[in-house]
Design an enzyme around this catalytic site. Sequence first.
Site, short mmCIF file in Angstrom:
data_model
loop_
_atom_site.label_atom_id
_atom_site.label_comp_id
_atom_site.label_asym_id
_atom_site.label_seq_id
_atom_site.Cartn_x
_atom_site.Cartn_y
_atom_site.Cartn_z
N GLY A 42 0.79 -1.23 0.00
CA GLY A 42 0.00 0.00 0.00
C GLY A 42 0.82 1.28 0.00
O GLY A 42 2.04 1.27 -0.24
N GLY A 146 -7.72 2.55 1.13
CA GLY A 146 -6.83 3.60 1.58
C GLY A 146 -7.19 4.99 1.10
O GLY A 146 -8.36 5.33 0.93
N TYR A 185 1.93 16.87 9.00
CA TYR A 185 3.12 16.06 9.23
C TYR A 185 3.86 15.70 7.94
O TYR A 185 5.10 15.67 7.92
CB TYR A 185 2.81 14.82 10.08
CG TYR A 185 2.21 13.66 9.33
CD1 TYR A 185 3.02 12.64 8.85
CD2 TYR A 185 0.84 13.57 9.09
CE1 TYR A 185 2.48 11.57 8.15
CE2 TYR A 185 0.30 12.52 8.40
CZ TYR A 185 1.11 11.52 7.93
OH TYR A 185 0.59 10.47 7.23
N GLU A 189 7.75 16.76 7.44
CA GLU A 189 8.72 15.67 7.27
C GLU A 189 9.48 15.82 5.95
O GLU A 189 10.71 15.81 5.91
CB GLU A 189 8.03 14.30 7.32
CG GLU A 189 7.62 13.87 8.72
CD GLU A 189 7.07 12.44 8.79
OE1 GLU A 189 7.05 11.74 7.76
OE2 GLU A 189 6.65 12.03 9.89
N HIS A 442 18.68 3.04 33.59
CA HIS A 442 19.56 4.21 33.51
C HIS A 442 20.79 3.89 32.67
O HIS A 442 21.35 2.80 32.82
CB HIS A 442 20.01 4.62 34.90
CG HIS A 442 20.94 5.79 34.88
ND1 HIS A 442 20.51 7.08 34.62
CD2 HIS A 442 22.30 5.87 35.06
CE1 HIS A 442 21.56 7.89 34.65
NE2 HIS A 442 22.65 7.18 34.91
#
Length: 463
Positions: A42, A146, A185, A189, A442
């Site tokens: 896709g 889609g 976005y 990007e 950590h």
Amino acid sequence: MEKNQHDLVVIGGGPGGYVAAIRAAQLGLNVACVEKETALGGTCLRIGCIPSKAMLESSEHFWRAREEFGREGIRIANVELDLATMLKRKEQVVTTLTRGVDLLFKKNKITRYLGHGRIEAPGQVTVLAEKETVSVSTKHILVATGSKPATLPGIQMDGDRIGTSTEALAYTEVPKHLVVIGGGYIGVELGSVWRRLGAKVTILEYLDRILFGLDAEIAAEAKKLLEKQGLEFRLGARVTGARVEGDHCKVESEGSEPIQCDRVLVAVGRAPNTEKLGLESLPLELHKKGFIPVNQKFATNVDGIYAIGDVITGPMLAHKAEEEGIAFAEQLLTGFDHVNYDAIAAVVYTQPEIASVGQTEEQLHEAGKEYRKGVCPFRANARARTLGQVEGFIKILADSNTDRILGVHILGAHAGDLINEAAAAISFGASSEDLARTCHVHPTLGEGLREAALAVAGRTINL
Ligand code: FAD
Ligand code: AMP
């Protein structure tokens, strides 16, 4: 079962469709998938998530090698761009992954039809291929077709210099000046990719902010960081026209001067893909923006026809489509499963990344919900210091009465990976105290999430 007869035919082989096909096959159905493109996967695998992330990664390496490595005592003389190799690597990543879906189809014994799928009637799908037309019968049809890029009146796309994200993922030369229409976005990007590779980039956005839908404080801070990287934003600029004029492009807008540039990326959102699907012959009325209406089981009002992913409402994200694909198959065969839309995160893969899950401060204000806020800046995180990436912060919003986490918003290094812990917390109904009491390794960036959770109760250690 006879040839061309199945229990389920999925139209569309994107992340929604191929995942639904696999899950339904695993649960025992004879499944077929109709996909018009040769490669499965896709938008996401071919011209979306994957190629954009490959280009973001490579362009970031280039930028760092030129601008940042020196600070760490790594000197590289004459860092040069070989764009052809960068594009080739991107294509290789895409090919590896799309072939992977072919293998998954074989493993799960899913029949693949190459061609355009059209619904003739409930239970009847026609596959229009280049050389033949095949009729397929089935008990259930899942539409997973889609979306496609949206456009605006007045924009004369030539599929080259004025084009969509598909073209912007494959420019064979770095534009001198790229104008991006839309500060969502995809715009930020792909604007980042070409800025890092040397283009002047101007982003025109109609609203008075970028990244609409994300937490406003995070988006405002992200804009400042992107500006430091050289991206230019013009807000309140409503583009009314764009066309090629001789050897340049011209972009006109209300609220901003006309701009001449050499390339235009139109990134004003995406529209559901229902073209030539045969829906017009069914008693099925689409939403006004073209989405297919479904119920919680992804069923349309026509028996045996279902829809998922970008073609229905909700965030247009690959993992949302996948989640719906699995829930659809489970629902159909077991009667259970649902999608928890509150726990679906979204990520913008800029540098630094931006990630978000649950409600924003604006949404909580609007809903009149009382909440407490805990913030941890990355400059207080040891791992961020070692990475040399101290920009940004983590913000946790928790219900004032129950302490349940309502939203987590991150701007900072590896935010896209950090957000999965927050999504898990929201999906388990965790409180901020649950996160604060979880021992985090950590030194990791995840400690920042714990510190932000401690900040909700006003008992930080490292701040
Ligand atoms: P699609 O992936 O669009 O798949 C639908 C498929 O159906 C297509 O292959 C199409 O060819 C096929 N098809 C359509 N009609 C027919 C027909 N009649 N017959 C046969 N086949 C048909 N999302 C994220 O979550 N993360 C990201 O980082 C991200 N980045 C993106 C970057 C870009 C540049 C773009 C454009 C999108 C990005 N997305 C991202 C969005 C993501 O790609 C989509 O949300 C996702 O692909 C939707 O999946 P889907 O299965 O619903 O549809
Ligand atoms: P998204 O839907 O996240 O991909 O973002 C698309 C962006 O394009 C949104 O922020 C819209 O406000 C913006 N947009 C839509 N129409 C125009 C326009 N005519 N000019 C400039 N920006 C626009």
